[in-house]
Design an enzyme around this catalytic site. Sequence first.
Site, PDB file in Angstrom:
ATOM      1  N   SER A 160       3.527   3.493 -50.018  1.00 37.26           N
ATOM      2  CA  SER A 160       2.607   3.314 -51.144  1.00 37.26           C
ATOM      3  C   SER A 160       1.359   2.534 -50.769  1.00 37.26           C
ATOM      4  O   SER A 160       0.330   2.645 -51.449  1.00 37.26           O
ATOM      5  CB  SER A 160       3.325   2.621 -52.305  1.00 37.26           C
ATOM      6  OG  SER A 160       3.935   1.418 -51.881  1.00 37.26           O
ATOM      7  N   ASP A 179       3.381  -8.822 -57.165  1.00 35.81           N
ATOM      8  CA  ASP A 179       3.031  -7.875 -56.102  1.00 35.81           C
ATOM      9  C   ASP A 179       2.038  -8.513 -55.138  1.00 35.81           C
ATOM     10  O   ASP A 179       0.846  -8.631 -55.436  1.00 35.81           O
ATOM     11  CB  ASP A 179       2.440  -6.605 -56.715  1.00 35.81           C
ATOM     12  CG  ASP A 179       2.221  -5.508 -55.677  1.00 35.81           C
ATOM     13  OD1 ASP A 179       2.365  -5.788 -54.475  1.00 35.81           O
ATOM     14  OD2 ASP A 179       1.906  -4.367 -56.073  1.00 35.81           O
ATOM     15  N   HIS A 207       0.761  -4.728 -52.232  1.00 36.78           N
ATOM     16  CA  HIS A 207      -0.320  -3.780 -52.502  1.00 36.78           C
ATOM     17  C   HIS A 207      -1.621  -4.535 -52.775  1.00 36.78           C
ATOM     18  O   HIS A 207      -1.641  -5.770 -52.795  1.00 36.78           O
ATOM     19  CB  HIS A 207       0.046  -2.886 -53.686  1.00 36.78           C
ATOM     20  CG  HIS A 207       1.290  -2.089 -53.455  1.00 36.78           C
ATOM     21  ND1 HIS A 207       2.536  -2.520 -53.853  1.00 36.78           N
ATOM     22  CD2 HIS A 207       1.481  -0.896 -52.843  1.00 36.78           C
ATOM     23  CE1 HIS A 207       3.452  -1.626 -53.507  1.00 36.78           C
ATOM     24  NE2 HIS A 207       2.833  -0.627 -52.885  1.00 36.78           N
TER      25      HIS A 207
END
Length: 440
Positions: free
Chosen positions: A158, A402, A405
Amino acid sequence: MKFQVMELLFGKNTPKQMIPKVTLLAVFAILVFTVTPLSYPLFRYSSSYLNKNNNNNHHHPSSAFDDLNQFSQSLPSTSVKKCDIFTGEWVPNPKAPYYTNKTCWAIHEHQNCMKYGRPDSEFMKWRWKPNGCDLPIFNPFQFLELVRDKSMAFVGDSVGRNQMQSMICLLSRAEWPIDVSLIRDDYFMRWKYPSYNFTIASFWTPHLVRSHEAAKGPSQTGLHNLYLDEPDEKWITQMQDFDYIILSGGHWFTKSMVFYENQKLVGCHYCLLENVPDLTMYYGYRKALRTAFRALNNLKDFKGITYLRTFAPSHFENGLWNQGGNCVRTKPFRSNETQLEGFNLEFYMIQLEEFKIAEREARKKGRKLRLLDTTQATLLRPDGHPSRYGHWPSENVTLYNDCVHWCLPGPIDTWSDFLLEMLKMEGVRSAQEKLHFRAN
């Protein structure tokens, strides 16, 4: 670190009256022999772009980006002097960002930090300044001309998809792509830029090799079986016709895994299975990366260029990802304020070692393997992660902070700066490699 203000695209032009005519001719000759091998029409617009009507998939760049629309009046930055563009510092860039979460629909919800209430915006206003030279800001028009009639595949997890979405947002100043996906699957998407006949594609393969989730038991939730000597057919079988492959990955190897080689169980990483040796995540990652490189080097008649985009460090502080760790900094580090360590360092070193081996084999076969070394620049950006700003505070979702990312707009937009500079220099590098090969 000296901060030099530079023009957005190609540096400051020197007044012609200050340069003798002989010098001008010499400079022109050098440029011809270094830029010509690129074999790309750098200085023309697509006629279809200029004449296209405004519909849902296309738009003319806003006046805010007019300074980026002047590349046809200047030569591109293709300096032949030696400079490591991957070593440097982050410096303020008040002109950034070059798109917003309101102007780009390609941002994944969990990386749409401004939409979900991130209170600061300074993390978007930095640019990378290499030591000893300048790295031009990404020019979408120039990039699309360079990749006209070509295709690019983003292969990985991702974070790789995060990179592709960043590129779509940056290119949106020139043109929006249309969805040409072969199947309805968010993990395998294709987008085409009609005016340039350029296609980008995303291939979800978090382990690079064949893998599947094992049957869940009381202590094996999320356990994956990895076949370390078998490349994932979902991506490798489709690479043949791509001109550029951006290979990346690594974060999924921190999870629980069982390793198979030659169809036999050889060990695991944190699998909690009796009589199964713990070979560590580093063993699994090295083997998987080696298998991916070998598969690419063995592709029949593959004429493209493979880039290894190096590991993007996470920035959890005050705990691990599942133990309350977070990333709340609002400014970049200076290069002397932090260093690569722990699993971030180990994964990066494995990449460098396996890349060197694979590159040697690639050269023997006339293949091109390049290192898109974004690790140092990314290490210095603890301020660029979504943290808790990937969903509404009141939303009933099970998401950890997170710090893996990246917010968009944000630091990884610079990965496209790096890539474009490498594309511009590819003709020169290829010519140098041919000369070296003939000499030896």
